[in-house]
Design an enzyme around this catalytic site. Structure first.
Site, PDB file in Angstrom:
ATOM      1  N   HIS A   7       0.807  -1.323  -0.072  1.00 13.65           N
ATOM      2  CA  HIS A   7      -0.134  -0.131   0.102  1.00 13.65           C
ATOM      3  C   HIS A   7       0.933   1.382   0.036  1.00 13.65           C
ATOM      4  O   HIS A   7       0.417   2.248  -0.412  1.00 13.65           O
ATOM      5  CB  HIS A   7      -0.981   0.011   1.028  1.00 13.65           C
ATOM      6  CG  HIS A   7      -1.831  -1.185   1.193  1.00 13.65           C
ATOM      7  ND1 HIS A   7      -1.334  -2.522   1.606  1.00 13.65           N
ATOM      8  CD2 HIS A   7      -3.090  -1.321   1.207  1.00 13.65           C
ATOM      9  CE1 HIS A   7      -2.052  -3.493   1.499  1.00 13.65           C
ATOM     10  NE2 HIS A   7      -3.445  -2.688   1.366  1.00 13.65           N
ATOM     11  N   ASP A  15      -2.296   5.382   4.314  1.00 13.81           N
ATOM     12  CA  ASP A  15      -2.955   4.142   4.731  1.00 13.81           C
ATOM     13  C   ASP A  15      -2.491   3.693   6.080  1.00 13.81           C
ATOM     14  O   ASP A  15      -3.264   2.816   6.762  1.00 13.81           O
ATOM     15  CB  ASP A  15      -2.924   2.843   3.927  1.00 13.81           C
ATOM     16  CG  ASP A  15      -3.820   2.788   2.948  1.00 13.81           C
ATOM     17  OD1 ASP A  15      -4.586   3.752   2.881  1.00 13.81           O
ATOM     18  OD2 ASP A  15      -3.783   1.996   1.815  1.00 13.81           O
ATOM     19  N   TYR A 131      -8.378  -5.693 -11.629  1.00 13.04           N
ATOM     20  CA  TYR A 131      -9.145  -4.582 -10.916  1.00 13.04           C
ATOM     21  C   TYR A 131      -9.478  -4.050 -12.321  1.00 13.04           C
ATOM     22  O   TYR A 131      -8.655  -3.113 -12.815  1.00 13.04           O
ATOM     23  CB  TYR A 131      -8.346  -3.970 -10.058  1.00 13.04           C
ATOM     24  CG  TYR A 131      -7.779  -4.292  -8.777  1.00 13.04           C
ATOM     25  CD1 TYR A 131      -8.438  -5.604  -8.024  1.00 13.04           C
ATOM     26  CD2 TYR A 131      -6.802  -3.652  -8.042  1.00 13.04           C
ATOM     27  CE1 TYR A 131      -7.979  -6.246  -6.945  1.00 13.04           C
ATOM     28  CE2 TYR A 131      -6.258  -4.206  -6.685  1.00 13.04           C
ATOM     29  CZ  TYR A 131      -6.733  -5.588  -6.402  1.00 13.04           C
ATOM     30  OH  TYR A 131      -6.407  -5.684  -5.180  1.00 13.04           O
ATOM     31  N   ARG A 133     -10.627  -1.204 -14.369  1.00 16.15           N
ATOM     32  CA  ARG A 133     -10.702   0.423 -13.912  1.00 16.15           C
ATOM     33  C   ARG A 133     -10.430   1.015 -15.141  1.00 16.15           C
ATOM     34  O   ARG A 133      -9.724   0.729 -16.103  1.00 16.15           O
ATOM     35  CB  ARG A 133      -9.386   0.345 -13.025  1.00 16.15           C
ATOM     36  CG  ARG A 133      -9.262   1.752 -12.213  1.00 16.15           C
ATOM     37  CD  ARG A 133      -8.545   1.657 -11.056  1.00 16.15           C
ATOM     38  NE  ARG A 133      -8.850   0.830  -9.979  1.00 16.15           N
ATOM     39  CZ  ARG A 133      -8.099   0.384  -9.063  1.00 16.15           C
ATOM     40  NH1 ARG A 133      -6.978   1.012  -8.601  1.00 16.15           N
ATOM     41  NH2 ARG A 133      -8.735  -0.478  -8.253  1.00 16.15           N
ATOM     42  N   LYS A 162      -6.733 -12.367  -7.865  1.00  9.95           N
ATOM     43  CA  LYS A 162      -7.072 -11.752  -6.550  1.00  9.95           C
ATOM     44  C   LYS A 162      -8.035 -10.589  -7.030  1.00  9.95           C
ATOM     45  O   LYS A 162      -7.799  -9.877  -7.884  1.00  9.95           O
ATOM     46  CB  LYS A 162      -5.938 -11.132  -5.804  1.00  9.95           C
ATOM     47  CG  LYS A 162      -6.112 -10.170  -4.436  1.00  9.95           C
ATOM     48  CD  LYS A 162      -4.871  -9.976  -4.141  1.00  9.95           C
ATOM     49  CE  LYS A 162      -4.607  -9.091  -2.931  1.00  9.95           C
ATOM     50  NZ  LYS A 162      -4.721  -7.825  -3.205  1.00  9.95           N
TER      51      LYS A 162
END
Ligand code: FBP
Length: 237
Positions: A7, A15, A131, A133, A162
């Site tokens: 992250h 984060d 993901y 996007r 994932k």
């Protein structure tokens, strides 16, 4: 049960609360919480894992690409580490994020395909974070979009995908089915209450996923080891 900690690159240090800005704090959670692997970018792997006791204590999944969220344009995450480098750093598997639907999808497909070839020739698994996007993606967590993410991973030869939670057991079951022989793990998501997170873990496992990769819900948690125990209870028992 994987502990995600990439992250700092993807979101920046915002984060991190409490001790989690310090990689040792998170690596300790990985070890004491009995996580099956920790997910790192190459810098942290090189400086805090490869020549430390952690290398013997918890397996490593090395993220081979990454980007910041400082740029709001169409998403592209360039490869910043090679499979061979990852192996030298002690990785047991490699990961790569594909922003399906982005203008740069083709570049990420090409990079990931090469990674799959190299990883398989070295007999380690290739994990795709998929993901959807970009300006054409209105909602990235609908039943259809998440199932498409799982399928993209299958079509490209990923061993594991994932993917984000699509809102219910039934919706997630469709994603698991669509992913065929590519095994599915949950991408944890932003911090929610333990009760809510554990409910999601139960649903994804009941839907046929093989596990979860959790980041913020674990190391932003005031009692991460207690949460890890409860996740283990659901996954392994
Ligand atoms: P979390 O469990 O904290 O959601 O981590 C999963 C993850 O994929 C990380 O590996 C990554 O840094 C982050 O989410 C990226 O999230 P996004 O691109 O959706 O902001």
């Amino acid at each position: 049960m994987y502990l995600a900690y990439d992250h700092g690159l993807e979101h920046g240090p915002t984060d991190f609360n409490g001790g989690s800005v310090n990689p040792d704090f998170v690596l300790d959670i990985a070890v004491k919480g009995g996580f099956n692997a920790v997910i790192l970018q190459k810098g942290i792997a090189e400086k805090c894992y490869a020549e430390s006791r952690y290398r013997r204590q918890v397996p490593l999944i090395l993220k081979l690409n990454g980007k910041t969220n400082l740029s709001k344009g169409e998403a592209y995450s360039p490869q910043v580490c090679e499979v061979e480098e990852a192996l030298k750093l002690g990785a047991s598997a490699v990961g790569y994020t594909i922003y399906a639907g982005s203008e740069f999808e083709a570049k990420m497909f090409a990079e990931f395909s090469k990674i799959v070839r190299e990883a398989h020739s070295r007999k380690i698994p290739a994990i795709a974070w998929v993901y959807p996007r970009g300006k054409d993606i209105v909602n990235d967590t609908t039943k259809e979009v998440v199932a498409y993410a799982g399928r993209v991973a299958f079509e490209l030869g990923a061993d594991v995908a994932k993917i984000k939670y699509s809102g219910s057991l039934e919706n997630f079951k469709w994603a698991v089915q669509a992913a065929g022989k590519t095994k599915i793990i949950l991408s944890g998501g932003p911090k929610v209450s333990d009760e809510k997170f554990l409910e999601i873990v139960k649903n994804v496992m009941a839907a046929g996923a093989i596990g979860v990769a959790v980041g913020r819900n674990a190391w932003q948690n005031p009692v991460p080891l207690a949460l890890a125990e409860k996740i283990k209870e659901i996954i392994f028992k």
